[in-house]
Design a protein around this motif. Sequence first.
Motif, PDB file in Angstrom:
ATOM      1  N   GLY A 214       8.346 -75.354  73.766  1.00 32.32           N
ATOM      2  CA  GLY A 214       9.792 -75.342  73.601  1.00 32.32           C
ATOM      3  C   GLY A 214      10.277 -74.064  72.946  1.00 32.32           C
ATOM      4  O   GLY A 214       9.617 -73.531  72.046  1.00 32.32           O
ATOM      5  N   ASN A 215      11.428 -73.566  73.391  1.00 35.99           N
ATOM      6  CA  ASN A 215      12.028 -72.361  72.819  1.00 35.99           C
ATOM      7  C   ASN A 215      13.543 -72.423  72.957  1.00 35.99           C
ATOM      8  O   ASN A 215      14.078 -73.135  73.817  1.00 35.99           O
ATOM      9  CB  ASN A 215      11.518 -71.100  73.539  1.00 35.99           C
ATOM     10  CG  ASN A 215      10.067 -70.801  73.251  1.00 35.99           C
ATOM     11  OD1 ASN A 215       9.717 -70.303  72.186  1.00 35.99           O
ATOM     12  ND2 ASN A 215       9.200 -71.108  74.215  1.00 35.99           N
ATOM     13  N   LYS A 220      14.207 -67.218  74.713  1.00 36.96           N
ATOM     14  CA  LYS A 220      13.758 -67.107  76.106  1.00 36.96           C
ATOM     15  C   LYS A 220      14.305 -65.840  76.759  1.00 36.96           C
ATOM     16  O   LYS A 220      13.612 -65.186  77.550  1.00 36.96           O
ATOM     17  CB  LYS A 220      14.180 -68.351  76.893  1.00 36.96           C
ATOM     18  CG  LYS A 220      13.340 -69.582  76.561  1.00 36.96           C
ATOM     19  CD  LYS A 220      13.525 -70.708  77.566  1.00 36.96           C
ATOM     20  CE  LYS A 220      14.899 -71.316  77.475  1.00 36.96           C
ATOM     21  NZ  LYS A 220      15.037 -72.486  78.396  1.00 36.96           N
ATOM     22  N   ASP A 227      11.052 -71.523  81.077  1.00 36.40           N
ATOM     23  CA  ASP A 227      11.512 -72.812  80.576  1.00 36.40           C
ATOM     24  C   ASP A 227      10.310 -73.665  80.190  1.00 36.40           C
ATOM     25  O   ASP A 227       9.238 -73.582  80.808  1.00 36.40           O
ATOM     26  CB  ASP A 227      12.327 -73.541  81.643  1.00 36.40           C
ATOM     27  CG  ASP A 227      13.658 -72.856  81.916  1.00 36.40           C
ATOM     28  OD1 ASP A 227      14.096 -72.065  81.060  1.00 36.40           O
ATOM     29  OD2 ASP A 227      14.248 -73.111  82.985  1.00 36.40           O
ATOM     30  N   ASP A 231      12.185 -77.582  75.513  1.00 35.90           N
ATOM     31  CA  ASP A 231      13.330 -76.710  75.226  1.00 35.90           C
ATOM     32  C   ASP A 231      14.522 -77.489  74.679  1.00 35.90           C
ATOM     33  O   ASP A 231      15.328 -76.958  73.907  1.00 35.90           O
ATOM     34  CB  ASP A 231      13.763 -75.960  76.492  1.00 35.90           C
ATOM     35  CG  ASP A 231      12.793 -74.850  76.882  1.00 35.90           C
ATOM     36  OD1 ASP A 231      11.931 -74.494  76.054  1.00 35.90           O
ATOM     37  OD2 ASP A 231      12.897 -74.352  78.021  1.00 35.90           O
TER      38      ASP A 231
END
Length: 320
Positions: A214-215, A220, A227, A231
């Motif tokens: 996740g970011n 990103k 993705d 996220d």
Amino acid sequence: MKTSEGSIKKVLNKLKDENIQTWFDLGIFLDKIKENRKTPQKRFIGTYEDFKAYMCKSNISFITYQYSIDGVSIEVEKYTKIFSKKFTGAKIHYIGGKFFPEAEKIVPKGVKRYELSLIKGFDEWDLYKEFFFTKLERGSKTYNDLIEKFWNQTLEIVNSLGTYIVENKIRLLYLINVCSNPGNISLSLAIVLLSEFLEIPVINNNHDFYWEGGNSEIDKKIKSLSDGPRDFFFTNAHIGEVFSIIEVLFPWDSKIWINVNINNQQNEHLININGHNPARVKEIGTAVDTTIYRNTSKRKKINTFYQFEQVLSRYSGTLI
């Protein structure tokens, strides 16, 4: 550990006196908890044998979102066997938001259960969509309403969970994924507050973290990242006073907490990025009981298939 009668009432009064009304209030309060800690925060006086004797007379509680036939529940069963063997006589408690019927197959005899619907996780937590599937804007009604609902729910969990902990004289909390993935932030915050105010040691067992896969949208773009499946946990990373609560709680850093991870990469992240003391970051890899995985009877095989049927039946509406 503070478990005298009325201790939960005192904790609740202290929390209400903080008059938390905004996200900024909550952030400042958490900082104040860290700054006002005693040094040393908690210490056991005596030899290891003294400590072992102390633990053999103790109540130990495992806490996770739910119990079923799943990876977490099976791990809890193994941890229970270890604690029961090492600390003979210790009473084990399972605390969760839900106990599925199939959990009967793996919950050891003699374990006391406490089901509290307020601490269900992820889609079954009533504030989950507001935190992670609603784009908040600073000053909006949703933004202001959420902190009120979040704080009130936290106090409710502190009251219910804290009362159980005090009444049962629980001396150690063993968390599984409760402070690594934000499936119920109200529960995570309540546990932190109870641990700090009641001086209860915590083993925080993390199988995976919200940042693994996740970011944020900004990261990103800057780092040209793809993705990821997690996220959505970063939906409101653009609002510092909201997202910082998640960063601080997952996982919490305290002298009476040990964070136990399943691999070295997680250890490195907590130490080098989150700034945790290496002395309080440990690794316990997942393992299997080799005495279980061997040829078995036809009856046991049928029973195993029955367990899978029970687990998968809950997803009949989504499976193809």
